[in-house]
Scaffold this active site. Structure first.
Site, PDB file in Angstrom:
ATOM      1  N   GLU A   9       5.579   1.947   8.539  1.00 37.45           N
ATOM      2  CA  GLU A   9       4.335   1.177   8.387  1.00 37.45           C
ATOM      3  C   GLU A   9       4.128   0.978   6.898  1.00 37.45           C
ATOM      4  OE1 GLU A   9       2.542  -0.087  10.720  1.00 37.45           O
ATOM      5  OE2 GLU A   9       3.345   0.989  12.440  1.00 37.45           O
ATOM      6  N   CYS A  58      -4.418  -0.333   3.792  1.00 34.12           N
ATOM      7  CA  CYS A  58      -3.286  -1.223   4.069  1.00 34.12           C
ATOM      8  C   CYS A  58      -3.792  -2.516   4.695  1.00 34.12           C
ATOM      9  CB  CYS A  58      -2.294  -0.541   4.986  1.00 34.12           C
ATOM     10  SG  CYS A  58      -3.064   0.174   6.429  1.00 34.12           S
ATOM     11  N   GLU A  61       0.698  -6.902  -3.274  1.00 42.65           N
ATOM     12  CA  GLU A  61      -0.308  -5.912  -2.888  1.00 42.65           C
ATOM     13  C   GLU A  61      -0.817  -5.207  -4.153  1.00 42.65           C
ATOM     14  OE1 GLU A  61       0.892  -2.262  -0.807  1.00 42.65           O
ATOM     15  OE2 GLU A  61      -0.653  -2.707   0.672  1.00 42.65           O
ATOM     16  N   LYS A  66       5.332  16.059   5.599  1.00 43.21           N
ATOM     17  CA  LYS A  66       5.242  15.998   4.138  1.00 43.21           C
ATOM     18  C   LYS A  66       4.128  15.016   3.776  1.00 43.21           C
ATOM     19  CE  LYS A  66       6.215  13.579   0.769  1.00 43.21           C
ATOM     20  NZ  LYS A  66       5.073  13.812  -0.110  1.00 43.21           N
TER      21      LYS A  66
HETATM   22  P1  NAD Z   1       4.163   5.579  -1.303  1.00 45.03           P
HETATM   23  O1  NAD Z   1       5.174   4.681  -0.677  1.00 45.03           O
HETATM   24  O2  NAD Z   1       4.193   5.766  -2.763  1.00 45.03           O
HETATM   25  O3  NAD Z   1       4.275   7.061  -0.674  1.00 45.03           O
HETATM   26  C1  NAD Z   1       4.188   7.291   0.723  1.00 45.03           C
HETATM   27  C2  NAD Z   1       4.814   8.651   1.022  1.00 45.03           C
HETATM   28  O4  NAD Z   1       6.224   8.574   0.777  1.00 45.03           O
HETATM   29  C3  NAD Z   1       4.293   9.796   0.159  1.00 45.03           C
HETATM   30  O5  NAD Z   1       4.175  10.964   0.941  1.00 45.03           O
HETATM   31  C4  NAD Z   1       5.387   9.948  -0.888  1.00 45.03           C
HETATM   32  O6  NAD Z   1       5.439  11.239  -1.458  1.00 45.03           O
HETATM   33  C5  NAD Z   1       6.626   9.667  -0.052  1.00 45.03           C
HETATM   34  N1  NAD Z   1       7.818   9.267  -0.815  1.00 45.03           N
HETATM   35  C6  NAD Z   1       7.875   8.681  -2.030  1.00 45.03           C
HETATM   36  N2  NAD Z   1       9.170   8.492  -2.392  1.00 45.03           N
HETATM   37  C7  NAD Z   1       9.943   8.945  -1.382  1.00 45.03           C
HETATM   38  C8  NAD Z   1      11.345   9.021  -1.162  1.00 45.03           C
HETATM   39  N3  NAD Z   1      12.219   8.576  -2.064  1.00 45.03           N
HETATM   40  N4  NAD Z   1      11.789   9.559  -0.012  1.00 45.03           N
HETATM   41  C9  NAD Z   1      10.917  10.002   0.924  1.00 45.03           C
HETATM   42  N5  NAD Z   1       9.566   9.966   0.765  1.00 45.03           N
HETATM   43  C10 NAD Z   1       9.083   9.441  -0.360  1.00 45.03           C
HETATM   44  O7  NAD Z   1       2.740   5.037  -0.805  1.00 45.03           O
HETATM   45  P2  NAD Z   1       1.278   5.535  -1.220  1.00 45.03           P
HETATM   46  O8  NAD Z   1       1.012   5.111  -2.615  1.00 45.03           O
HETATM   47  O9  NAD Z   1       1.086   6.956  -0.834  1.00 45.03           O
HETATM   48  O10 NAD Z   1       0.374   4.669  -0.215  1.00 45.03           O
HETATM   49  C11 NAD Z   1       0.011   3.355  -0.440  1.00 45.03           C
HETATM   50  C12 NAD Z   1       0.891   2.394   0.352  1.00 45.03           C
HETATM   51  O11 NAD Z   1       0.852   2.728   1.735  1.00 45.03           O
HETATM   52  C13 NAD Z   1       0.420   0.956   0.278  1.00 45.03           C
HETATM   53  O12 NAD Z   1       1.534   0.118   0.092  1.00 45.03           O
HETATM   54  C14 NAD Z   1      -0.199   0.712   1.648  1.00 45.03           C
HETATM   55  O13 NAD Z   1      -0.215  -0.618   2.071  1.00 45.03           O
HETATM   56  C15 NAD Z   1       0.651   1.556   2.509  1.00 45.03           C
HETATM   57  N6  NAD Z   1      -0.021   1.866   3.762  1.00 45.03           N
HETATM   58  C16 NAD Z   1       0.394   1.221   4.897  1.00 45.03           C
HETATM   59  C17 NAD Z   1      -0.250   1.460   6.112  1.00 45.03           C
HETATM   60  C18 NAD Z   1       0.202   0.776   7.373  1.00 45.03           C
HETATM   61  O14 NAD Z   1      -0.135   1.253   8.438  1.00 45.03           O
HETATM   62  N7  NAD Z   1       0.931  -0.326   7.301  1.00 45.03           N
HETATM   63  C19 NAD Z   1      -1.309   2.369   6.156  1.00 45.03           C
HETATM   64  C20 NAD Z   1      -1.715   2.997   4.975  1.00 45.03           C
HETATM   65  C21 NAD Z   1      -1.057   2.753   3.785  1.00 45.03           C
END
Ligand code: NAD
Length: 497
Positions: free
Chosen positions: A250, A284, A385, A175
């Protein structure tokens, strides 16, 4: 003409049973529609899980070197199509072409690297404490893996999860982030073309609350690999706990570059520009905090501000652009909100601070590269962040204070130090509570063959990339073969000398 894209379930591209779709647009030009994608539901997720569950029965028995042959082919296809994939990604996600080429390259590297694991996945063979007994450990696939990814690395991050899952013999329901479905589809189409059998990789686009949640609560899903915000990661962890899934998280970061009084300042400025404003600060591992020794603070700040203010902001497809837009209106609003918070907290706005909305920027989500100076470590802009082009510069009096400030956040992804002093470099390597650490380089630049991940609120103890990723996607089985033809009781019977 708007292209309508489908889900991939059991080897067939199908629409969502909901009959609903959503549009995705270019963040640099809101009038540019990238495509129309399926707004899937829990019912679509359930069908995909069922397909993956059935495919697992076959795929787990395909010898790992054979599985790997298909992955080598996929890596080749990715390499052949790198430029087109990168252009699609820039249009979809906004980061400049050099960076989307890097994103695709990371997927290529990961796919080659993990395909190599098809002939490794080493276990241990050890002497038994008893005579005529053989002892070893082997890796076994776990089952159906739910792969939930963010938008900032639309191909690299899915590859970090899907490829090790496949080489270990698992099947996948993917997804992707709602904001970057095209790159996800491009990636999955390449896996399909490389010969991955029907049902082994399934793709379902749609919202996290609908599709994502259905995957978390499905009993047939045995592994969840999630990258995203700490806030959503907590929900993922809670939802997956009752069925004891293996959960790999992550999450967010608030990474720090520490600049000591003996640093090569020009190099440090280059590093802070790349670390702070690369991908418009939406990595990130972005260096959103810079802690600078007071002896070089002024000099560093003057150079950093002059260079940041000169960065060219625009459409990532334009070769002259150095920084693209934020991914969405919502993300831009977050940046604007934090700039206001920084002002109210009393930090000094040293450059930027405004959204760009006229001329070439009129139809995108652009913001100036922004630097706050004289920031106190406890301010919200230095703790939370932001995920945008906003860097907080914090003065310090000593190495010890820099480390205290550096570690003084809830996250623990990446940190770096600029110094010429080898003793300090090694001390900082030891002292920083992060999963990744750099010396004389910014906080970004991970390579696929080392573990990637973070401590504290960034992760839950697992790592992706490197051979560490195999531990997420396999279970250890310890195997004892007794060829003595008699009952031998471990810890009770002793072998004769
Ligand atoms: P997000 O948490 O909003 O979404 C991530 C994913 O989770 C998306 O596919 C989203 O549709 C899904 N999601 C949302 N709600 C959900 C739920 N209730 N149940 C299951 N899935 C759900 O994050 P984003 O805005 O897409 O990405 C940015 C974030 O990702 C930042 O906080 C960044 O630091 C983090 N990030 C971390 C790393 C790492 O390796 N540590 C790498 C890249 C990004």
């Amino acid at each position: 003409m708007r292209t309508v894209y489908s889900n991939l379930i059991d080897g067939t591209w199908v629409p969502s049973v909901s009959g609903n779709v959503f549009e995705n647009r270019n963040p640099a030009d809101d009038a540019d529609v990238i495509g129309v994608f399926q707004k899937s539901t829990a019912a679509d997720a359930a069908r995909a899980v069922d397909a993956a569950r059935r495919a697992f029965a076959h795929w787990r028995l395909v010898p790992a070197p054979k599985r790997a042959e298909l992955l080598f082919r996929a890596a080749q296809l990715l390499a052949e199509r790198k430029e087109a994939l990168a252009r699609d990604m820039t249009r979809e996600m906004g980061k400049v072409l050099d960076e989307t080429r890097g994103d695709v390259q990371e997927a290529i590297d990961m796919t080659y690297f993990m395909a190599g694991e098809g002939r490794r996945q080493y276990g241990q063979t050890v002497p038994s404490e008893l005579r005529d007994k053989f002892a070893m450990s082997i890796r076994q696939p776990v089952g159906v893996c739910a792969i939930i990814t963010p938008w900032n690395f639309p191909m690299a991050i899915p590859s970090w999860k899907i490829i090790p899952a496949l080489v270990c013999g698992n099947t996948v329901v993917f997804k992707p982030a709602t904001l970057t479905p095209l790159s996800a589809i491009n990636f999955v189409k390449i896996l399909e073309e490389a010969g991955i059998p029907p049902g082994v990789v399934n793709l379902v686009t749609g919202g996290g609350g609908d599709v994502g949640n259905a995957l978390l609560v499905s009993d047939a899903v045995r592994v969840v690999s999630f990258t995203g915000s700490t806030e959503v990661g907590r929900i993922v962890s809670e939802q997956a706990a009752p069925s004891f899934k293996k959960v790999h998280l992550e999450m967010g970061g608030k990474n720090v570059i520490m600049i000591m009084e003996d640093a090569n300042l020009e190099l440090a400025v280059e590093g802070c520009l790349w670390g702070g404003f690369g991908t418009s600060g939406q990595r990130c591992t972005a260096a959103s905090r810079v802690v600078v020794h007071e002896k070089v603070y002024r000099q560093f700040l003057d150079q950093f501000v002059a260079r940041a203010a000169a960065l060219r902001v625009g459409d990532g497809l334009d070769p002259a652009t150095q920084m693209g837009p934020s991914i969405s209106r919502g993300q831009l609003d977050t940046v604007i909100k934090y700039v206001e918070i920084g002002r109210q907290e009393g930090a000094r706005l040293a450059c930027g601070g405004h959204a760009l909305s006229s001329g070439a920027h009129a139809r995108g989500f652009f913001h100036e590269p922004t630097i706050f100076a004289d920031v106190a470590a406890s301010m919200r802009i230095a703790q939370e962040e932001i995920f945008g082009p906003v860097v907080s510069v914090i003065p310090c009096r000593s190495y010890e204070q820099a480390v205290t400030i550096g570690n003084g956040v809830q996250y623990g992804l990446s940190a770096s130090i600029y110094t010429q002093d080898v003793n300090r470099a090694f001390a900082a390597m030891r002292d920083m509570d992060t999963g990744i650490f750099y010396v004389n380089a910014p906080t970004i630049g991970a390579e696929v063959h080392l573990p990637f991940g973070g401590t504290k609120s960034t992760g839950n103890g697992h790592r992706e990339a490197g051979t560490a990723a195999l531990d997420v996607f396999s279970e250890w089985k310890s195997v004892y073969v007794d060829f003595s033809s008699k009952l031998q009781r471990a810890q009770i019977d002793t072998a004769d000398l």
